[in-house]
Design a protein around this motif. Sequence first.
Motif, PDB file in Angstrom:
ATOM      1  N   GLU A  28      -3.252   9.577   5.161  1.00  0.00           N
ATOM      2  CA  GLU A  28      -3.580   8.901   6.167  1.00  0.00           C
ATOM      3  C   GLU A  28      -2.664   7.446   6.121  1.00  0.00           C
ATOM      4  OE1 GLU A  28      -5.778   7.753   9.503  1.00  0.00           O
ATOM      5  OE2 GLU A  28      -6.023   9.595   8.308  1.00  0.00           O
ATOM      6  N   LYS A  29      -2.634   6.790   4.967  1.00  0.00           N
ATOM      7  CA  LYS A  29      -1.774   5.446   4.939  1.00  0.00           C
ATOM      8  C   LYS A  29      -0.419   5.857   4.728  1.00  0.00           C
ATOM      9  CE  LYS A  29      -5.764   3.268   2.816  1.00  0.00           C
ATOM     10  NZ  LYS A  29      -6.370   2.493   1.705  1.00  0.00           N
ATOM     11  N   VAL A  30       0.014   6.847   4.764  1.00  0.00           N
ATOM     12  CA  VAL A  30       1.766   7.074   4.750  1.00  0.00           C
ATOM     13  C   VAL A  30       2.098   7.592   6.134  1.00  0.00           C
ATOM     14  CG1 VAL A  30       3.391   8.802   3.521  1.00  0.00           C
ATOM     15  CG2 VAL A  30       1.656   8.052   2.251  1.00  0.00           C
ATOM     16  N   LYS A  31       1.478   8.438   6.810  1.00  0.00           N
ATOM     17  CA  LYS A  31       1.931   8.800   8.001  1.00  0.00           C
ATOM     18  C   LYS A  31       2.234   7.915   9.121  1.00  0.00           C
ATOM     19  CE  LYS A  31      -2.461  10.203   9.890  1.00  0.00           C
ATOM     20  NZ  LYS A  31      -3.444  11.408  10.406  1.00  0.00           N
ATOM     21  N   VAL A  32       1.676   6.754   9.006  1.00  0.00           N
ATOM     22  CA  VAL A  32       1.755   5.713  10.057  1.00  0.00           C
ATOM     23  C   VAL A  32       3.202   4.997   9.823  1.00  0.00           C
ATOM     24  CG1 VAL A  32      -0.560   5.297  10.254  1.00  0.00           C
ATOM     25  CG2 VAL A  32       0.581   3.751   8.404  1.00  0.00           C
ATOM     26  N   ARG A  33       3.863   5.357   8.707  1.00  0.00           N
ATOM     27  CA  ARG A  33       5.074   4.527   8.406  1.00  0.00           C
ATOM     28  C   ARG A  33       6.250   5.445   9.004  1.00  0.00           C
ATOM     29  NH1 ARG A  33       3.028   3.644   2.448  1.00  0.00           N
ATOM     30  NH2 ARG A  33       4.289   5.440   1.870  1.00  0.00           N
ATOM     31  N   VAL A  82       0.650  -1.168   0.056  1.00  0.00           N
ATOM     32  CA  VAL A  82       0.043  -0.022  -0.022  1.00  0.00           C
ATOM     33  C   VAL A  82       1.063   1.289   0.040  1.00  0.00           C
ATOM     34  CG1 VAL A  82      -1.632   1.217   1.189  1.00  0.00           C
ATOM     35  CG2 VAL A  82      -1.862  -1.186   1.308  1.00  0.00           C
ATOM     36  N   THR A  83       1.083   1.923  -1.083  1.00  0.00           N
ATOM     37  CA  THR A  83       1.833   3.158  -1.345  1.00  0.00           C
ATOM     38  C   THR A  83       1.144   4.249  -0.494  1.00  0.00           C
ATOM     39  OG1 THR A  83       0.778   4.003  -3.167  1.00  0.00           O
ATOM     40  CG2 THR A  83       2.439   2.497  -3.441  1.00  0.00           C
ATOM     41  N   GLY A  84       0.067   4.423  -0.507  1.00  0.00           N
ATOM     42  CA  GLY A  84      -0.601   5.652   0.286  1.00  0.00           C
ATOM     43  C   GLY A  84      -0.885   6.927  -0.796  1.00  0.00           C
ATOM     44  N   ASP A  85      -0.276   6.778  -1.931  1.00  0.00           N
ATOM     45  CA  ASP A  85      -0.091   7.908  -2.743  1.00  0.00           C
ATOM     46  C   ASP A  85       0.542   7.362  -3.811  1.00  0.00           C
ATOM     47  OD1 ASP A  85       0.089   9.934  -4.505  1.00  0.00           O
ATOM     48  OD2 ASP A  85       0.896  11.361  -2.702  1.00  0.00           O
ATOM     49  N   THR A  89       7.544   2.438   1.857  1.00  0.00           N
ATOM     50  CA  THR A  89       6.485   1.598   1.790  1.00  0.00           C
ATOM     51  C   THR A  89       6.848   0.220   2.239  1.00  0.00           C
ATOM     52  OG1 THR A  89       5.423   2.650  -0.350  1.00  0.00           O
ATOM     53  CG2 THR A  89       4.611   0.429   0.088  1.00  0.00           C
ATOM     54  N   ARG A  90       5.882  -0.157   3.006  1.00  0.00           N
ATOM     55  CA  ARG A  90       5.899  -1.383   3.701  1.00  0.00           C
ATOM     56  C   ARG A  90       5.401  -2.662   2.518  1.00  0.00           C
ATOM     57  NH1 ARG A  90       2.016  -0.132   8.940  1.00  0.00           N
ATOM     58  NH2 ARG A  90       3.703   1.231  10.155  1.00  0.00           N
TER      59      ARG A  90
END
Length: 481
Positions: free
Chosen positions: A333-338, A247-250, A344-345
Amino acid sequence: MAALLGNRTGDRWLEPCVGKGIFLKALHDAGVRSSQITAVELDRHPGLEDWCENYFPGTDFLAWASSTKRRFDRIVGNPPYLPLHRVPSEIRGTALTLRRPGGGRVPPKANCWYAFLCACLPLLKPGGGLCFVLPSGWEYADYAADLREHLPRVFSRFEILRSETSFFRGVLDGCVILVADGYGLRNLINRHLAFSGPDELIGHLLTPLSRPSQFQGATTEEPPTSAAMSPGLIRFGEIAQIRIGAVTGDSKYFLFTEAERSERNIPLADVRPVLTRARHLKGHTVIKRDWARLRDAGERVWLFWPSDPRGQKAKSVTDYLKSGESSGCPLREKVKVRSPWFHTRMPPQPDGFLSGMVPFGPWLSLNRMQGLSATNTLYTVHFRQSLSGTEQATWSLALISSTTAKQHATTGRRYSDGLLKFEPKDVMNLFVPVPKSFSPRAPLVYESVITALRENDPESARSIADSFIRGVDSLPPGMAT
């Protein structure tokens, strides 16, 4: 539900979330004696002690479960549907200490029902069972993924019964009945059934075939007939794990074509090769030449992934990171958790890839390129054991068999354009035939099967797969040996 698990002499029952006692009355009506029942509730409702010998009012079940020495044969109830961040701090603190089946502790983002399930599992005796009403979040909540994967492995019978409409007034989303019996025994039944509403689901529960009492202890000689119970079948999830790709988030920021990579002067050391579209899966395998053709055709097959661990990045990479920061990419949202946000995980090295949107059911494109991965428009496939190319191709053929295809209508979701939508769990819950043998001709046969599928001839594809899995080592007329 109270009658579904079946009551045996000496069974100890637990109701962990009593409320007004609806389940206690149902247990009484099902013939369970009050001396068999333990009930726990946070509130206090007079009169409930008449239904159960061991009554614990005013008690936080999660704390009680963590300290009690009692163990139970049957657990039934409707746990609360409340995010943990909205419960009293003391209860939330206890919830966050509970162990998850997949390792670690219950996460703060979880819901109470998830914590209740985690707390109930250690209270079950070997061979025991549970039956819960759960929200539809069971099927998609990220924090519950470990339970969805773990529970079918540790119960001889595991069923999810989904109602598309809710059991509760004023609630729009559907509900789920979780039925699990035979704790700690080899899994024999694993199925997901969907119903239009509560009446249809209840009608199913009331049929004799739904009663699991005849498999209690997993010693029955004549279990009910179902796809899962047929000889020679195995759940595909026992062979391989299916995951959502990275999941890239962007995607606009993180994915490049070759031209974009060159224009930005991003070194090859700072990108990773990926597949990003269903159309990228063109055959039974993916080799480096296949991926290179996609790259040369202008497809977005590079993932930006700065690799220098010391932070001594090329100026072009540093400039591109700054452009991402100025555009707000790290705050998505899906980037800031990394940490760091630009990594990218990635899943482990995939053994294969598949698309969740298919016209004739899921099929695998086996990975033959070191370092190749996929983004979340695709799924990655990871065989649970180290398999040879012959073994991988053989199990891939089993996934395309006519036996498996018969399950598509109840497993996948069909869209108006004829495509079937499968989630990772749907693919893992398909039952596939166990191959008679593993012939070295499997990769060649699998190539012919995928060719037939891509030429819109699923009947021929399944016929070839069926013959091979049954041990008839043959190829279509005219195919080279």
